[in-house]
Design an enzyme around this catalytic site. Structure first.
Site, PDB file in Angstrom:
ATOM      1  N   ASN A  11      23.833 -36.564  -0.080  1.00 14.51           N
ATOM      2  CA  ASN A  11      24.184 -35.088  -0.278  1.00 14.51           C
ATOM      3  C   ASN A  11      22.961 -34.338   0.473  1.00 14.51           C
ATOM      4  OD1 ASN A  11      24.664 -32.580  -0.623  1.00 14.51           O
ATOM      5  ND2 ASN A  11      24.703 -32.767  -3.187  1.00 14.51           N
ATOM      6  N   LYS A  18      19.538 -35.645  -1.243  1.00 13.56           N
ATOM      7  CA  LYS A  18      19.707 -36.150  -2.671  1.00 13.56           C
ATOM      8  C   LYS A  18      20.663 -37.589  -2.306  1.00 13.56           C
ATOM      9  CE  LYS A  18      19.862 -31.929  -5.212  1.00 13.56           C
ATOM     10  NZ  LYS A  18      20.784 -30.589  -5.442  1.00 13.56           N
ATOM     11  N   ARG A  97      28.600 -36.335   1.022  1.00 14.61           N
ATOM     12  CA  ARG A  97      29.085 -35.065   0.455  1.00 14.61           C
ATOM     13  C   ARG A  97      29.069 -34.084   1.925  1.00 14.61           C
ATOM     14  NH1 ARG A  97      27.036 -31.050  -4.095  1.00 14.61           N
ATOM     15  NH2 ARG A  97      29.011 -29.568  -4.112  1.00 14.61           N
ATOM     16  N   HIS A 185      33.280 -26.913  -4.448  1.00 18.11           N
ATOM     17  CA  HIS A 185      32.582 -27.625  -5.778  1.00 18.11           C
ATOM     18  C   HIS A 185      34.065 -28.473  -6.270  1.00 18.11           C
ATOM     19  CE1 HIS A 185      29.995 -24.110  -6.836  1.00 18.11           C
ATOM     20  NE2 HIS A 185      29.386 -25.165  -6.388  1.00 18.11           N
ATOM     21  N   HIS A 212      32.540 -24.295 -13.379  1.00 20.00           N
ATOM     22  CA  HIS A 212      31.493 -24.774 -12.924  1.00 20.00           C
ATOM     23  C   HIS A 212      30.170 -23.940 -12.688  1.00 20.00           C
ATOM     24  CE1 HIS A 212      29.341 -27.983 -10.123  1.00 20.00           C
ATOM     25  NE2 HIS A 212      28.905 -26.969  -9.734  1.00 20.00           N
ATOM     26  N   GLY A 216      25.096 -22.880  -7.808  1.00 21.29           N
ATOM     27  CA  GLY A 216      26.148 -22.444  -7.242  1.00 21.29           C
ATOM     28  C   GLY A 216      27.078 -22.176  -8.252  1.00 21.29           C
ATOM     29  N   ARG A 245      23.170 -15.895  -4.978  1.00 20.82           N
ATOM     30  CA  ARG A 245      24.372 -15.136  -3.954  1.00 20.82           C
ATOM     31  C   ARG A 245      25.116 -14.157  -4.973  1.00 20.82           C
ATOM     32  NH1 ARG A 245      27.140 -20.827  -3.173  1.00 20.82           N
ATOM     33  NH2 ARG A 245      25.178 -22.278  -3.403  1.00 20.82           N
ATOM     34  N   MET A 288      18.664 -19.496 -14.516  1.00 21.69           N
ATOM     35  CA  MET A 288      19.389 -19.018 -15.806  1.00 21.69           C
ATOM     36  C   MET A 288      18.483 -19.370 -16.944  1.00 21.69           C
ATOM     37  SD  MET A 288      21.611 -17.364 -17.183  1.00 21.69           S
ATOM     38  CE  MET A 288      23.184 -17.099 -16.285  1.00 21.69           C
ATOM     39  N   GLY A 332      25.003 -27.326 -14.434  1.00 20.10           N
ATOM     40  CA  GLY A 332      23.647 -27.052 -15.269  1.00 20.10           C
ATOM     41  C   GLY A 332      23.667 -26.160 -16.201  1.00 20.10           C
ATOM     42  N   GLY A 334      26.664 -24.422 -17.558  1.00 17.14           N
ATOM     43  CA  GLY A 334      27.705 -24.683 -18.187  1.00 17.14           C
ATOM     44  C   GLY A 334      27.582 -25.907 -19.370  1.00 17.14           C
ATOM     45  N   GLU A 335      26.843 -26.932 -18.686  1.00 18.76           N
ATOM     46  CA  GLU A 335      26.558 -28.101 -19.884  1.00 18.76           C
ATOM     47  C   GLU A 335      25.479 -27.871 -20.722  1.00 18.76           C
ATOM     48  OE1 GLU A 335      26.058 -31.621 -17.376  1.00 18.76           O
ATOM     49  OE2 GLU A 335      27.634 -30.918 -16.135  1.00 18.76           O
ATOM     50  N   ASN A 336      24.500 -26.870 -20.407  1.00 21.70           N
ATOM     51  CA  ASN A 336      23.095 -26.973 -21.081  1.00 21.70           C
ATOM     52  C   ASN A 336      23.122 -25.540 -21.799  1.00 21.70           C
ATOM     53  OD1 ASN A 336      21.940 -29.416 -20.357  1.00 21.70           O
ATOM     54  ND2 ASN A 336      22.042 -28.711 -18.390  1.00 21.70           N
ATOM     55  N   GLU A 383      29.451 -35.189  -9.351  1.00 25.91           N
ATOM     56  CA  GLU A 383      29.880 -35.313  -8.136  1.00 25.91           C
ATOM     57  C   GLU A 383      29.499 -36.558  -7.315  1.00 25.91           C
ATOM     58  OE1 GLU A 383      27.814 -31.747  -8.184  1.00 25.91           O
ATOM     59  OE2 GLU A 383      29.396 -30.736  -7.116  1.00 25.91           O
TER      60      GLU A 383
HETATM   61  P1  ADP Z   1      23.153 -27.074  -8.574  1.00 28.61           P
HETATM   62  O1  ADP Z   1      24.001 -26.014  -8.194  1.00 28.61           O
HETATM   63  O2  ADP Z   1      22.188 -26.861  -7.595  1.00 28.61           O
HETATM   64  O3  ADP Z   1      23.394 -28.512  -8.678  1.00 28.61           O
HETATM   65  P2  ADP Z   1      22.846 -27.145 -11.469  1.00 28.61           P
HETATM   66  O4  ADP Z   1      24.134 -27.614 -11.698  1.00 28.61           O
HETATM   67  O5  ADP Z   1      21.583 -28.269 -11.652  1.00 28.61           O
HETATM   68  O6  ADP Z   1      22.558 -26.768  -9.833  1.00 28.61           O
HETATM   69  O7  ADP Z   1      22.208 -25.748 -12.347  1.00 28.61           O
HETATM   70  C1  ADP Z   1      21.047 -25.357 -12.308  1.00 28.61           C
HETATM   71  C2  ADP Z   1      21.016 -24.161 -13.224  1.00 28.61           C
HETATM   72  O8  ADP Z   1      21.287 -24.545 -14.414  1.00 28.61           O
HETATM   73  C3  ADP Z   1      19.795 -23.325 -13.163  1.00 28.61           C
HETATM   74  O9  ADP Z   1      20.243 -21.907 -13.314  1.00 28.61           O
HETATM   75  C4  ADP Z   1      19.193 -23.695 -14.510  1.00 28.61           C
HETATM   76  O10 ADP Z   1      18.409 -22.567 -15.082  1.00 28.61           O
HETATM   77  C5  ADP Z   1      20.430 -23.853 -15.416  1.00 28.61           C
HETATM   78  N1  ADP Z   1      20.227 -24.618 -16.703  1.00 28.61           N
HETATM   79  C6  ADP Z   1      19.732 -25.904 -16.610  1.00 28.61           C
HETATM   80  N2  ADP Z   1      19.371 -26.094 -18.020  1.00 28.61           N
HETATM   81  C7  ADP Z   1      19.522 -25.051 -18.685  1.00 28.61           C
HETATM   82  C8  ADP Z   1      19.394 -24.774 -20.007  1.00 28.61           C
HETATM   83  N3  ADP Z   1      18.968 -25.263 -20.953  1.00 28.61           N
HETATM   84  N4  ADP Z   1      19.714 -23.413 -20.481  1.00 28.61           N
HETATM   85  C9  ADP Z   1      20.020 -22.390 -19.483  1.00 28.61           C
HETATM   86  N5  ADP Z   1      20.273 -22.651 -18.275  1.00 28.61           N
HETATM   87  C10 ADP Z   1      19.972 -24.094 -17.756  1.00 28.61           C
END
Ligand code: ADP
Length: 402
Positions: A11, A18, A97, A185, A212, A216, A245, A288, A332, A334-336, A383
């Protein structure tokens, strides 16, 4: 002992490369991640990092400035390192990708000189990403002509969208030449959809919205397992605000900035791609996690605006596909981030979305309250694995046709 076939996924971005490697299980079609890593800081101070399947760090290396500007050398370094590290495996193909497949490339394709020309012709549609995606394909084709390569497009999953979702209200001639909504995406949406439908086949014909949310961000409406609408359009600027963005803004703003501020193309590009979104609103960070940990009112404003706009997009997409049977968070943020998921869901209660606070906090797979109409899921995206699967399929089809 003969080596096992392995697949490398690349990627390539403007300043990063990556990579991940996968192997197919011998007893079924599942894929196993062997290692992953990246070179970041390409063009300034390039840094190589890699970790194994168990997330243990395998390498960490920084170059001096001169070496790091040559993509050819860096790619060769990755290939050598992967080959030396995977002593029991042999890379038999590389999956890439690629951000844009245009209107015609609705599925992954084997890389050939003809395909490279076709992808080159799409550079004007994604000038900041497409050339970087194509560079490693050319280098590999030149240096390893026998290595199979497959291109996987971020736009392809959206090729099933109806014209209503794809068309801007612009003069027909512009639509005809490709000024329309493509969506991005797609590899993430395809992976998440397949994961969800594997565990919940009852949703196969359902109306699903996938959020997602990463650096981004975009949303996708999936019906019958296919993309029917998405928040991102012609470019990766559209839809919800992102790390740097803007997301959708009134096109009149651009005219105003050109007329009154005399902004040119590069200044506008910088403003919309790099100075807006979370960093623009907060003035603090595009990250975030940093904003959520900050007590600054402007950080709070950025977080609130993000959640407001995501919720608004969910409602728009539900209308676009005529229902909502499941909501999914991935990537990032959405999952965390339980807080962001809760803030978005709160605005969607009227649609039948309600989150269970405990399940949300412990990042369960299903995080909705038991008595709510719409199930809400957290599904980690992958991905790279989607690209590896496509690469194996395309090669399998080639062998079948041989
Ligand atoms: P990319 O689009 O570069 O693949 P990611 O999917 O890794 O990015 O997402 C990165 C975003 O996820 C960043 O804004 C990061 O702060 C956020 N993030 C990761 N872990 C957490 C968390 N525990 N709480 C809030 N935001 C998080």
């Amino acid at each position: 002992m003969s080596k096992q076939p392995a697949y490398l996924v690349l990627n390539a971005g403007s300043s990063s490369l990556k990579f991940s490697a996968f192997r197919q299980h011998s007893h079924n079609d599942d894929l196993e991640t062997l290692l992953s890593g990246q070179i970041s800081g390409i063009g300034s101070v390039a840094r190589f990092e890699a970790k194994g399947a168990d997330r243990r760090r395998l390498a960490n290396h920084t170059w001096n400035d001169q070496d790091s500007s040559c993509r050819d050398t860096l790619l060769q370094y990755v290939l050598n390192w992967v080959s030396e590290t995977l002593v029991n495996d042999e890379i038999v193909a590389v999956g890439h990708r690629v951000v844009h497949g245009g209107r015609d490339l609705g599925r992954p394709m084997r890389v050939s000189p003809k395909l490279l020309d076709e992808l080159d012709s799409l550079v004007p549609l994604a000038p900041l990403h497409q050339p970087h995606n194509l560079a490693p394909m050319r280098i590999l084709a030149k240096n390893f002509p026998d290595l199979e390569q497959v291109a996987c497009f971020d736009t392809a999953f959206h090729s099933t969208q109806p014209w209503l979702a794809r068309t801007f209200a612009l003069p027909q001639a512009l639509t005809d030449e490709g000024v329309c909504s493509y969506g991005f995406h797609g590899l993430s949406y395809e992976y998440v959809t397949s994961q969800l439908l594997e565990s919940r086949p009852d949703l196969a014909e359902g109306h699903i919205i996938i959020c997602h949310l990463g650096n981004g961000s975009s949303l996708c409406a999936v019906k019958g397992g296919q993309s029917v609408d998405t928040s991102m359009g012609f470019s990766a600027l559209d839809g919800v605000p992102m790390g740097t963005r803007s997301g959708s803004i009134d096109p009149g703003v651009i005219l105003y900035l050109m007329r009154e501020k005399k902004m040119g193309l590069e200044e506008l590009e910088d403003l919309l791609y790099r100075q807006s979104g979370l960093i623009g609103v907060s003035g603090i960070s595009n990250d975030m996690k940093v904003l959520q940990e900050s007590n600054d009112p402007d950080a709070r404003k950025a977080v609130e605006l993000f959640c407001f706009r995501v919720a608004k997009e969910v409602a728009a997409l539900a209308t676009s596909m005529g229902g909502l049977d499941a909501l999914v968070f991935t990537a990032g943020i959405g999952e965390n981030s339980p807080e962001i998921r809760a803030m978005i869901a709160e605005r969607l209660e009227w649609l039948g979305v309600r989150i269970d606070a405990d399940a949300n906090a412990r990042k369960a797979y299903l995080i909705s309250a038991t008595d709510t109409r719409v199930p809400v899921f957290v599904v980690p995206t992958n991905e790279e694995m989607m690209i590896a699967k496509h690469t194996i399929n395309v090669l399998g089809q080639m062998m079948g046709n041989a």
